[in-house]
Design a protein around this motif. Structure first.
Motif, PDB file in Angstrom:
ATOM      1  N   SER A  59      33.353  37.129  40.466  1.00 46.98           N
ATOM      2  CA  SER A  59      32.832  38.251  39.703  1.00 46.98           C
ATOM      3  C   SER A  59      33.692  38.408  38.441  1.00 46.98           C
ATOM      4  O   SER A  59      34.846  37.994  38.404  1.00 46.98           O
ATOM      5  CB  SER A  59      32.871  39.527  40.550  1.00 46.98           C
ATOM      6  N   GLN A  60      33.116  38.998  37.411  1.00 46.64           N
ATOM      7  CA  GLN A  60      33.862  39.186  36.173  1.00 46.64           C
ATOM      8  C   GLN A  60      34.992  40.183  36.394  1.00 46.64           C
ATOM      9  O   GLN A  60      34.905  41.053  37.250  1.00 46.64           O
ATOM     10  CB  GLN A  60      32.928  39.667  35.063  1.00 46.64           C
ATOM     11  N   GLY A  61      36.060  40.025  35.628  1.00 44.72           N
ATOM     12  CA  GLY A  61      37.194  40.927  35.733  1.00 44.72           C
ATOM     13  C   GLY A  61      38.476  40.161  35.982  1.00 44.72           C
ATOM     14  O   GLY A  61      38.500  38.934  36.009  1.00 44.72           O
ATOM     15  N   THR A  62      39.550  40.895  36.182  1.00 45.54           N
ATOM     16  CA  THR A  62      40.867  40.296  36.386  1.00 45.54           C
ATOM     17  C   THR A  62      41.023  39.858  37.837  1.00 45.54           C
ATOM     18  O   THR A  62      40.719  40.613  38.755  1.00 45.54           O
ATOM     19  CB  THR A  62      41.977  41.291  36.015  1.00 45.54           C
ATOM     20  N   HIS A  63      41.476  38.617  38.003  1.00 43.46           N
ATOM     21  CA  HIS A  63      41.719  38.044  39.326  1.00 43.46           C
ATOM     22  C   HIS A  63      43.171  37.590  39.403  1.00 43.46           C
ATOM     23  O   HIS A  63      43.800  37.316  38.388  1.00 43.46           O
ATOM     24  CB  HIS A  63      40.803  36.849  39.581  1.00 43.46           C
TER      25      HIS A  63
END
Length: 153
Positions: A59-63
């Motif tokens: 999913s998009q975002g910080t990982h």
């Protein structure tokens, strides 16, 4: 899209893991009552663990990418930092971590050791990671379950 993914210890490239003088494969219990296989470091002075997630669907975002490991009570040789490197798209994280400090108050307990983070977008590509220490003192007692990528909490 997956929230998190893991490369288990058998899926990692662990230098000399096929030589029983340096590493051994152990069965560890899961909370569910099942077992998983972990790599237990017996004795090396040349530590190199690497792997990759091939085109993960995140999913998009910080990982963040974490090493899932524990340190045995009788571990030794970890007083100097080890190096790590993480690459993803145009991002490279690298530095050092002191595993002795990370496990100071939690020997024989599984911990997530952060190797880096990145921002996931629609065009993601592979995520590659390395944990290494060449030369220096002989080391023992690290047990590796795997490396996970997951949304940063």
């Amino acid at each position: 899209m997956a929230d998190s993914q893991m490369v288990n210890a058998r899926g990692l490239n662990i230098t000399r893991s096929d030589d029983r003088r340096y590493w051994r494969w152990v069965k560890e219990p899961e909370n569910s009552g099942d077992y998983f296989e972990a790599a237990e470091l017996l004795n090396v002075c040349w530590l190199q663990v690497s792997g990759k997630f091939e085109n993960p669907k995140l999913s998009q975002g910080t990982h963040e990418v974490v090493l899932v490991a524990k340190m045995k009570t009788r571990a030794y040789g970890w007083d100097a930092p080890v190096n790590f490197k993480l690459t993803h798209a145009d991002t490279t994280n690298h530095g050092t971590i002191n595993l002795e400090d990370m496990f100071k108050d939690s020997k024989d307990q599984w911990k997530d050791i952060k190797l880096g983070e990145f921002n996931a977008s629609t065009n993601q590509g592979n995520i590659e990671f390395w944990l290494y220490k060449f030369g220096g003192k002989w080391k023992s007692g690290l047990v590796i379950k795997g490396v996970a990528v997951r949304p940063k909490s």
